[in-house]
Design an enzyme around this catalytic site. Structure first.
Site, PDB file in Angstrom:
ATOM      1  N   HIS A  40      23.550 -31.003  31.239  1.00 53.73           N
ATOM      2  CA  HIS A  40      23.357 -32.320  31.854  1.00 53.73           C
ATOM      3  C   HIS A  40      21.943 -32.416  32.384  1.00 53.73           C
ATOM      4  O   HIS A  40      21.414 -31.422  32.890  1.00 53.73           O
ATOM      5  CB  HIS A  40      24.370 -32.548  32.987  1.00 53.73           C
ATOM      6  CG  HIS A  40      24.530 -33.980  33.319  1.00 53.73           C
ATOM      7  ND1 HIS A  40      23.661 -34.634  34.169  1.00 53.73           N
ATOM      8  CD2 HIS A  40      25.421 -34.901  32.889  1.00 53.73           C
ATOM      9  CE1 HIS A  40      24.029 -35.900  34.248  1.00 53.73           C
ATOM     10  NE2 HIS A  40      25.088 -36.091  33.488  1.00 53.73           N
ATOM     11  N   ASP A  60      32.308 -34.880  29.595  1.00 60.08           N
ATOM     12  CA  ASP A  60      32.868 -35.138  28.266  1.00 60.08           C
ATOM     13  C   ASP A  60      33.599 -33.943  27.674  1.00 60.08           C
ATOM     14  O   ASP A  60      34.242 -34.066  26.636  1.00 60.08           O
ATOM     15  CB  ASP A  60      31.740 -35.561  27.308  1.00 60.08           C
ATOM     16  CG  ASP A  60      31.188 -36.916  27.680  1.00 60.08           C
ATOM     17  OD1 ASP A  60      31.993 -37.788  28.048  1.00 60.08           O
ATOM     18  OD2 ASP A  60      29.961 -37.104  27.613  1.00 60.08           O
TER      19      ASP A  60
END
Ligand code: CMC
Length: 426
Positions: A303, A360
């Site tokens: 991320h 996700d």
């Protein structure tokens, strides 16, 4: 005393104000940089750039903290509903009972999509990617509601168009899914909660298992906002030109589609399926993710902002076990995902680069358990992110500091090239 930052350049020493947020984040305000020094900043991918001040969402990537309007995401996921969170993000405070009822009624009153949009949806190939259809339908709504195209919307019109987008997005998503399986859309049942109604619109079922609606509530809450991510920034950039809300949200959908952003949830599931079909040997896939000559990345990992853990991933992992258990689903992909995660988390490549599972990584397994097809996963993310986009858009257009987004660049191309007649060119 006001804090300042000093910048020493060849043409002098300059001072710029330091501003501090309510969570003690510090920024050097360089809005006068070019005027005072002749320089601009260069920040590829906006890694260090604060594009705005915002009261909506706070996140601390080092500590793994995420809060909407000051409330930790863990608390909202446990106690709230997606609709309540939507109200919170858009209006700044949790609603009281009367305000919540008005909000729900405002959405229910416009829970129908123009026939023209449904007819357009039915013209798309059944195997089209639903994100393209969603984006087209969203911007298509602008043709049916010219009253919301003014740059200067009244507060009443702003409320109405926000309600309408929340109401219609779920109908559009489900209508295309039904078209893709050769079925007609069904009517929204406004007696149901937003999430239960979405499942009803998808699968034409009267009785929605509360466990299903609750699982969807959690997922959509976790997706609802994430400060200045790629798609929210896109909404702000498009909105800053005073483009209408339909165009701004449609642009956000397009940005979300990419596999490095919301499209990752579909990519994760496809990756897990590929591992499963390959006999479950995830080490081979880990090796590929580490190989700099291979473009393959471990989807659902890493991320830009979280460098410790993604708090949404923690909640989803737990929810995944609970939901699959409640629904009696035994999905081999869950075991593969857990094994892959455990292996990656002790691998120096991932440890050194601070790559952790993101939101996700596990969400697709829950969507799959709910019966949502893989190519709809990013649509589900969009449905969840809509209140965040609307909150960001509203905050932008109501801000006195709003300016058209127009970055600069450092030109590195040819200088003084010659115009050669086409016949004489090599
Ligand atoms: N698999 C393998 N290597 C990775 C991965 C990954 N998933 N993510 C980052 N790296 C490596 C990357 O190759 C680079 O290595 P090196 O320093 O040797 O060049 C280093 O880690 C830093 O990566 P980066 O691409 O510079 O980091 P970024 O902040 O620009 O990108 C990211 C963040 C999310 C795009 C990236 O981690 C990624 O591509 N992840 C996979 C896609 C994904 O899951 N996206 C969903 C993000 S969460 C949902 C959302 O909010 O959008």
């Amino acid at each position: 005393m006001t804090k300042t930052a000093k910048l020493i350049l060849e043409n002098g020493t300059f001072e710029f104000p330091v501003i501090e947020g309510t969570e003690q984040e510090k920024a050097v305000d360089i809005s006068k940089l070019r005027a005072q020094t002749g320089y601009v900043t260069l920040d590829n991918g906006y890694m260090n750039t604060g594009a705005c001040t915002s009261n909506i969402t706070f996140l601390d990537g080092e500590k793994g903290i995420l809060k909407y309007r000051g409330i930790p995401i863990e608390v909202l996921a446990e106690k709230s509903t997606f609709m309540e969170v939507a109200y919170l993000l858009i209006n700044g405070k949790l609603p009281n009972e009367k305000q919540f009822l008005e909000f729900r009624n405002g959405i229910n009153d416009v829970s129908k999509v123009p026939d023209g949009i449904i007819n357009i949806i039915k013209q798309f190939p059944k195997d089209a990617h639903p994100m393209g259809v969603l984006s087209a339908a969203m911007v298509g709504l602008s043709a049916f509601y010219p009253e919301y195209l003014d740059a200067d919307l009244t507060p009443e019109k702003k409320v109405k168009v926000i309600n309408q987008l929340i109401a219609q997005m779920r109908i559009i998503c489900a209508a295309f899914y039904r078209h893709s399986i050769g079925k007609n859309p069904v009517k929204s049942d406004t007696k149901l909660s937003y999430c239960a109604d979405f499942m009803h619109l998808m699968f034409d079922k009267g009785n929605i298992d509360p466990a299903v609606a609750q699982a969807l509530d959690i997922l959509l809450i976790l997706h609802a906002d994430h400060e200045q991510n790629c798609s929210s920034t896109t909404v702000r950039v498009v909105g800053s030109s005073q483009a209408n809300p339909f165009a701004s949200i449609s642009a956000g959908i397009d940005a979300l589609w990419g596999p490095l952003h919301g499209g990752a949830n579909q990519a994760v599931l496809e990756m897990l399926e590929a591992i499963h079909q390959d006999g479950g040997d995830f080490k081979k896939f880990l090796a590929r993710a580490k190989d700099k000559n291979d473009t393959f990345r471990l989807m659902g990992f890493g991320h830009r902002v979280y460098k410790n853990f993604d708090p949404r991933a923690k909640i989803i992992k737990k929810a995944c076990d609970t939901v699959l258990d409640k629904l009696g689903v035994d999905d081999p992909l869950l075991e593969i995902a857990k094994g892959l995660e455990a292996e990656a988390l002790k691998d120096p490549y991932f440890v050194e680069r601070k790559l952790y599972p993101n939101v996700d990584f596990y969400s697709g397994i829950i969507y799959r358990a709910l019966g949502i097809p893989t190519n709809m996963f990013t649509v589900m993310f969009a449905l969840g992110r809509l209140p965040g986009w609307l909150a960001q858009w509203k905050e932008l257009i109501e801000s006195d500091a709003m300016k058209i987004a127009r970055p600069r660049q450092i030109y590195t191309g040819d200088v003084n090239s010659e115009y050669v007649d086409i016949k004489k060119r090599k």
